[in-house]
Scaffold this motif. Structure first.
Motif, PDB file in Angstrom:
ATOM      1  N   GLU A   1      31.210  -9.090 -15.602  1.00 26.20           N
ATOM      2  CA  GLU A   1      31.218  -8.325 -16.850  1.00 26.20           C
ATOM      3  C   GLU A   1      31.301  -6.817 -16.625  1.00 26.20           C
ATOM      4  N   HIS A   2      30.887  -6.337 -15.443  1.00 26.64           N
ATOM      5  CA  HIS A   2      30.765  -4.896 -15.228  1.00 26.64           C
ATOM      6  C   HIS A   2      31.657  -4.314 -14.135  1.00 26.64           C
ATOM      7  N   TRP A   3      32.481  -5.111 -13.464  1.00 25.89           N
ATOM      8  CA  TRP A   3      33.210  -4.598 -12.312  1.00 25.89           C
ATOM      9  C   TRP A   3      34.145  -3.442 -12.653  1.00 25.89           C
ATOM     10  N   ARG A   4      34.739  -3.454 -13.841  1.00 27.61           N
ATOM     11  CA  ARG A   4      35.662  -2.367 -14.191  1.00 27.61           C
ATOM     12  C   ARG A   4      34.924  -1.027 -14.282  1.00 27.61           C
ATOM     13  N   THR A   5      33.775  -1.040 -14.922  1.00 25.10           N
ATOM     14  CA  THR A   5      32.966   0.175 -15.035  1.00 25.10           C
ATOM     15  C   THR A   5      32.505   0.634 -13.654  1.00 25.10           C
ATOM     16  N   LEU A   6      32.098  -0.294 -12.819  1.00 27.47           N
ATOM     17  CA  LEU A   6      31.655   0.039 -11.472  1.00 27.47           C
ATOM     18  C   LEU A   6      32.787   0.637 -10.657  1.00 27.47           C
ATOM     19  N   ALA A   7      33.996   0.077 -10.787  1.00 29.31           N
ATOM     20  CA  ALA A   7      35.160   0.601 -10.064  1.00 29.31           C
ATOM     21  C   ALA A   7      35.482   2.019 -10.539  1.00 29.31           C
ATOM     22  N   ARG A   8      35.379   2.249 -11.839  1.00 31.90           N
ATOM     23  CA  ARG A   8      35.616   3.611 -12.350  1.00 31.90           C
ATOM     24  C   ARG A   8      34.560   4.577 -11.828  1.00 31.90           C
ATOM     25  N   GLY A   9      33.374   4.081 -11.517  1.00 29.16           N
ATOM     26  CA  GLY A   9      32.301   4.915 -10.986  1.00 29.16           C
ATOM     27  C   GLY A   9      32.398   5.157  -9.490  1.00 29.16           C
ATOM     28  N   GLY A  10      33.425   4.613  -8.838  1.00 33.23           N
ATOM     29  CA  GLY A  10      33.637   4.884  -7.418  1.00 33.23           C
ATOM     30  C   GLY A  10      33.378   3.710  -6.486  1.00 33.23           C
ATOM     31  N   ALA A  11      32.916   2.588  -7.004  1.00 33.29           N
ATOM     32  CA  ALA A  11      32.691   1.418  -6.145  1.00 33.29           C
ATOM     33  C   ALA A  11      34.026   0.749  -5.838  1.00 33.29           C
TER      34      ALA A  11
END
Length: 70
Positions: free
Chosen positions: A38-48
């Protein structure tokens, strides 16, 4: 009773933990996997760029790449 702990380690391209992207701690692996889904896109945008699922401090699954979003 001690409950198992599942938590994602979110890393940048150098394998360093990404500040500000801490994963919640889960007691069930399924819940941890659902959270990442559910959160991978937000995490990727945050640099992960990758996520490793940790179970009681040991890596439990293969490292999962988090593709950059355009």
């Amino acid at each position: 009773m001690i409950r198992p702990q599942w938590q994602w380690r979110l890393e940048d391209a150098e394998g360093t933990p990404v500040p500000g992207t801490a994963s919640p701690v889960f007691t069930i692996q399924y819940d941890a996997e659902q959270w990442l889904g559910e959160h991978w896109r937000t995490l990727a945008r945050g640099g992960a760029v990758s996520a490793r699922l940790m179970h009681d401090g040991a890596q439990a699954t293969a490292t999962i790449p988090l593709p950059a979003q355009d």
